[in-house]
Design an enzyme around this catalytic site. Sequence first.
Site, PDB file in Angstrom:
ATOM      1  N   ASN A  50       0.821  -1.226   0.000  1.00 18.42           N
ATOM      2  CA  ASN A  50       0.000   0.000   0.000  1.00 18.42           C
ATOM      3  C   ASN A  50       0.850   1.270   0.000  1.00 18.42           C
ATOM      4  O   ASN A  50       0.779   2.104   0.893  1.00 18.42           O
ATOM      5  CB  ASN A  50      -0.995   0.005   1.164  1.00 18.42           C
ATOM      6  N   ASP A  73       3.642  -5.426  11.776  1.00 19.16           N
ATOM      7  CA  ASP A  73       2.739  -4.460  11.134  1.00 19.16           C
ATOM      8  C   ASP A  73       3.291  -3.035  11.335  1.00 19.16           C
ATOM      9  O   ASP A  73       2.536  -2.084  11.553  1.00 19.16           O
ATOM     10  CB  ASP A  73       1.297  -4.577  11.653  1.00 19.16           C
TER      11      ASP A  73
HETATM   12 ZN   LIG Z   1      -3.619  -4.910   7.425  1.00 16.09          ZN
END
Ligand SMILES: [Zn+2]
Length: 429
Positions: A98, A309
């Site tokens: 992303n 993350d």
């Molecule tokens: Zn995610």
Amino acid sequence: MKTIIKGGDVVDPVREVVERLDIVIEEGRISEILPSGELKKTGPQTNIIDASGKIVLPGMIDMHVHLREPGHEYKETIASGCLAGAAGGFTALACMPNTDPPNDNSSVTEFILRQARKADILKVYPIASITRGRKGEVLTEFGDLRKAGAVGVTDDGSPVTDSHVMRMAMEYARYHSLTVISHCEDINLSEGGLMHEGDVSARIGLKGIPSICEEIMVEREISLSRLTGCPVHIAHVSSAGSVEAIRRAKEDGLPVTAETAPHYFSLDHSAVIGYDTNAKMNPPLRTAEDVEAIKKGLSEGVLDVIATDHAPQSPLEKELEFDKAAFGIIGLETALPLTLRLVRDGVLSLPSAIKKMTCAPASILGVSGGMLKKGMAADLSIIDPEEEYILKEEEIISKSKNSPFIGKTLKGRNILTMVEGRIVWSRKT
Ligand SMILES: [Zn+2]
């Protein structure tokens, strides 16, 4: 030039043992591993690293990192993210698609690998997007992406809402040996949510994100895996219900794997009470019962991987009212001490904790590494499990400082990181 790492307690995450060993490294590879002290003459051209009293880990692999390049280099770059990873004891990172533009075609994948080579710090494994523009509609060219060096696909940051698109993604991904990673979120249920939906959100007046918005999608991915026979990896598991669903899928023999992140076993939704925007992430911090379920899921092997993350955000996105702030926290430099806390608390043994950050992600991504064996690349780190320190903002290597652990006391610290026999990070004391 020969290097010998002497007298360290070496973690073997495959056999799940810790042994005092000497590791001999030549031309970037491990040429010998011997019980400590058995080594004969070392010769004058040898660099000796004394690891006595320390722990030697196979290089940790973080399979869920947002490096923000291309497009958001003011938050992080491939080089700054790799340096932060090296500081945290990682030797390889898998980076999410992303970015801007998103990694939805081979030229972006090639760009990422080029920047990683230029930075020359850690190994970087690009994860490409499942759909063009991460819009959830048209599949990307899996064959081209694989050829360019992508190892997996995900639309992370967004779910693939259309079940037919996800089914096709699983079928093509299997054919092209790409790992499918799913960001599980029913956006109709999470719409406008800022934190976990529960008693805390009701009390402080913030719109909630219910656990079921994650669990419904976990159940769907399990059903699609059952239909297609394709392995699926569930990203950032945060809820007890998701852990239960994955447990049942594994009991049914389905090829489902899952990760959680250190914040989901270290903090709960009460961290949001002061409206600290560094307690805002997606999925959100959930209840104390969810935290216990995540720990149990880790100790019972339902959750295979600990990934960070790592989601760098600048003050432009975080120094705002809670409802306007962006989701996400950094994690590369705190993952190790937070995971070692689980070891001290008896949730995991040291080797089983390290397995979740080494050979387990390596096997899910289909990449080499994650263990220390003769002939393999010398990717490793040396850590001091006893060192206590307060995390200071000015000492954070990542370009972004959005961590809820700033000012907190952490225990266990990486001292030295080596990739292919070369020291890429060593902490000055
Ligand atoms: Zn995610």
